[in-house]
Design a protein around this motif. Structure first.
Motif, PDB file in Angstrom:
ATOM      1  N   SER A   1       0.813  -1.214   0.000  1.00 22.39           N
ATOM      2  CA  SER A   1       0.000   0.000   0.000  1.00 22.39           C
ATOM      3  C   SER A   1       0.845   1.262   0.000  1.00 22.39           C
ATOM      4  N   ASP A   2       2.180   1.135  -0.045  1.00 23.57           N
ATOM      5  CA  ASP A   2       3.050   2.304   0.000  1.00 23.57           C
ATOM      6  C   ASP A   2       2.845   3.218  -1.192  1.00 23.57           C
TER       7      ASP A   2
ATOM      8  N   MET B   1       0.171   4.815  -3.889  1.00 24.93           N
ATOM      9  CA  MET B   1      -1.253   4.988  -4.171  1.00 24.93           C
ATOM     10  C   MET B   1      -1.565   4.424  -5.539  1.00 24.93           C
TER      11      MET B   1
ATOM     12  N   GLN C   1      -6.036  12.458  -0.402  1.00 26.81           N
ATOM     13  CA  GLN C   1      -5.724  11.045  -0.577  1.00 26.81           C
ATOM     14  C   GLN C   1      -6.145  10.169   0.590  1.00 26.81           C
ATOM     15  N   PHE C   2      -6.640  10.752   1.668  1.00 26.08           N
ATOM     16  CA  PHE C   2      -7.073   9.958   2.815  1.00 26.08           C
ATOM     17  C   PHE C   2      -8.382  10.516   3.362  1.00 26.08           C
TER      18      PHE C   2
ATOM     19  N   THR D   1      -2.031  15.647   5.957  1.00 27.95           N
ATOM     20  CA  THR D   1      -1.129  14.709   5.292  1.00 27.95           C
ATOM     21  C   THR D   1       0.121  15.459   4.870  1.00 27.95           C
TER      22      THR D   1
ATOM     23  N   PRO E   1       1.034   5.893   7.397  1.00 27.02           N
ATOM     24  CA  PRO E   1       0.304   4.792   6.767  1.00 27.02           C
ATOM     25  C   PRO E   1       1.139   4.053   5.736  1.00 27.02           C
ATOM     26  N   ASN E   2       2.220   4.664   5.280  1.00 23.62           N
ATOM     27  CA  ASN E   2       3.158   4.051   4.341  1.00 23.62           C
ATOM     28  C   ASN E   2       4.502   4.729   4.540  1.00 23.62           C
TER      29      ASN E   2
ATOM     30  N   GLN F   1       4.492   8.950   3.521  1.00 22.16           N
ATOM     31  CA  GLN F   1       3.560   9.967   4.001  1.00 22.16           C
ATOM     32  C   GLN F   1       3.371   9.890   5.512  1.00 22.16           C
TER      33      GLN F   1
ATOM     34  N   LEU G   1       0.602  11.075   8.510  1.00 23.28           N
ATOM     35  CA  LEU G   1      -0.739  11.556   8.817  1.00 23.28           C
ATOM     36  C   LEU G   1      -0.764  12.110  10.236  1.00 23.28           C
TER      37      LEU G   1
ATOM     38  N   ARG H   1      -8.877   5.668   5.565  1.00 26.18           N
ATOM     39  CA  ARG H   1      -8.627   4.829   4.400  1.00 26.18           C
ATOM     40  C   ARG H   1      -8.040   5.670   3.258  1.00 26.18           C
ATOM     41  N   PRO H   2      -7.204   5.076   2.405  1.00 24.43           N
ATOM     42  CA  PRO H   2      -6.696   5.800   1.234  1.00 24.43           C
ATOM     43  C   PRO H   2      -7.766   5.927   0.163  1.00 24.43           C
TER      44      PRO H   2
END
Length: 330
Positions: A71-72, A74, A86-87, A128, A173-174, A177, A179, A201-202
């Motif tokens: 998931s790193d 998008m 994006q989130f 983000t 989250p990856n 990025q 958050l 969620r992305p």
């Protein structure tokens, strides 16, 4: 700030990982991984951070390492103008509506805000940032070395500025990025923040504002675009620009709103072939030019520029006749 050597960095990471391993339901696998880490001598710092990210996921008992690594990047395509959030949280406490969105070019930095009413009420904000930006480049190491950590989606995070009704949660989250979730004036803020963070969620949500800059004066670069309001019927839009020397500090701003600006003692000036107004600087925001558009809305351009430069910027602003304000108040 003193730069850490590779040996010191490795030791800090190993200490943080050992603390996580001690809290895991089964620490054998983690300790084996740490033993292998200790046997490797003088590995590059970047490689150590990658090892830390993997071991931290194992330490909290999450069996989906491959899923997180995949998931790193998008997978959804960005819109043509590069403006997208994006989130998104899939859960919020009752009564919160979204009232603000702001995105930088290429969506490198993003901000969105929900409130239970207007300014001063309960607020939730999700930001983000790029882990490549200097301010956030050390986030992974900082979180790995904290004595008291949280876990969001199987990844280590941290809590700061915590009180009974406020908290700031930060996590990655990856690998690229960061958050940051701010919860203010909300009872049991840390628990609520944890619930919200777990629901993030992305996804790609385009931001279609009402205006955009045209050519900018030399030394200025686009900084961000924003839209805000209390409902879909009263949305406003704005764009910001900054100097190349201070790219995170607004030096120029243009806004479109249905409300007439306060421009007492202003002088007449022609803007976009219409009668406009110019107000000399009265504070740190600099001078302003304003003009009422054919649709009755007001365009205001402000910044530390000359009257001629502000008029030139206002003349070059492009206006979208169909901006998307449908999300405001929802």
């Amino acid at each position: 700030m003193t730069r850490l050597s590779e040996d010191e960095t490795e030791a800090l990471l190993r200490d943080g990982l050992n603390r996580l391993a001690a809290r895991a339901r089964d620490g054998n696998e983690v300790r084996n991984a740490l033993a292998k880490t200790e046997s490797a001598r003088r590995r590059p710092v970047a490689l150590m951070l990658a090892v830390a990210a993997v071991v931290m996921v194992v330490a909290v008992g999450v069996p989906t390492i491959v899923q997180h690594l995949a998931s790193d990047t998008m997978s959804a395509a960005m819109p043509a103008n590069g403006l997208a959030l994006q989130f998104r949280p899939s859960w919020l406490p009752d009564g919160f509506t979204e009232q603000y969105r702001e995105v930088s070019p290429g969506s490198r930095t993003q901000f969105r805000r929900w409130r239970q009413g207007q300014v001063g009420s309960a607020e939730i904000a999700l930001s983000t940032f790029s882990a490549q930006d200097p301010e956030w480049s050390g986030t992974a190491l900082r979180m790995a070395t904290l004595p008291d950590q949280i876990v969001v989606g199987g990844r280590v995070g941290m809590v700061s500025d915590e009180t009974a009704t406020s908290a700031m949660l930060t996590w990655m989250p990856n690998s690229s990025q960061v958050l940051q979730l701010k919860v203010a004036n909300v009872p049991t803020a840390r628990d609520a923040g944890q619930h919200i963070a777990e629901s993030v969620r992305p996804g790609v949500t385009p931001l279609r504002c009402e205006l955009a800059f045209g050519p900018l004066p030399p030394g200025l670069i686009p900084m961000s675009s924003l839209a805000e309001g209390l409902s879909s019927t009263d949305g406003d839009s704005g764009v910001k620009a900054a100097t190349t020397a201070r790219p995170t500090v607004p030096a120029l701003r243009a806004d479109i709103s249905s409300r007439a600006p306060a421009l007492q003692n202003a002088t007449d000036v022609v803007v976009r072939r219409r009668k406009g107004l110019f107000l000399p600087p009265t504070g740190p925001d600099g001078s302003r030019v304003a003009v009422q558009l054919a649709n009755g809305r007001w365009l205001v351009v402000s910044g530390t520029l000359t009257q001629a430069e502000l008029v030139t910027v206002a003349n070059a602003v492009t206006i979208d006749p169909s901006p998307d304000y449908s999300w405001i108040g929802r």
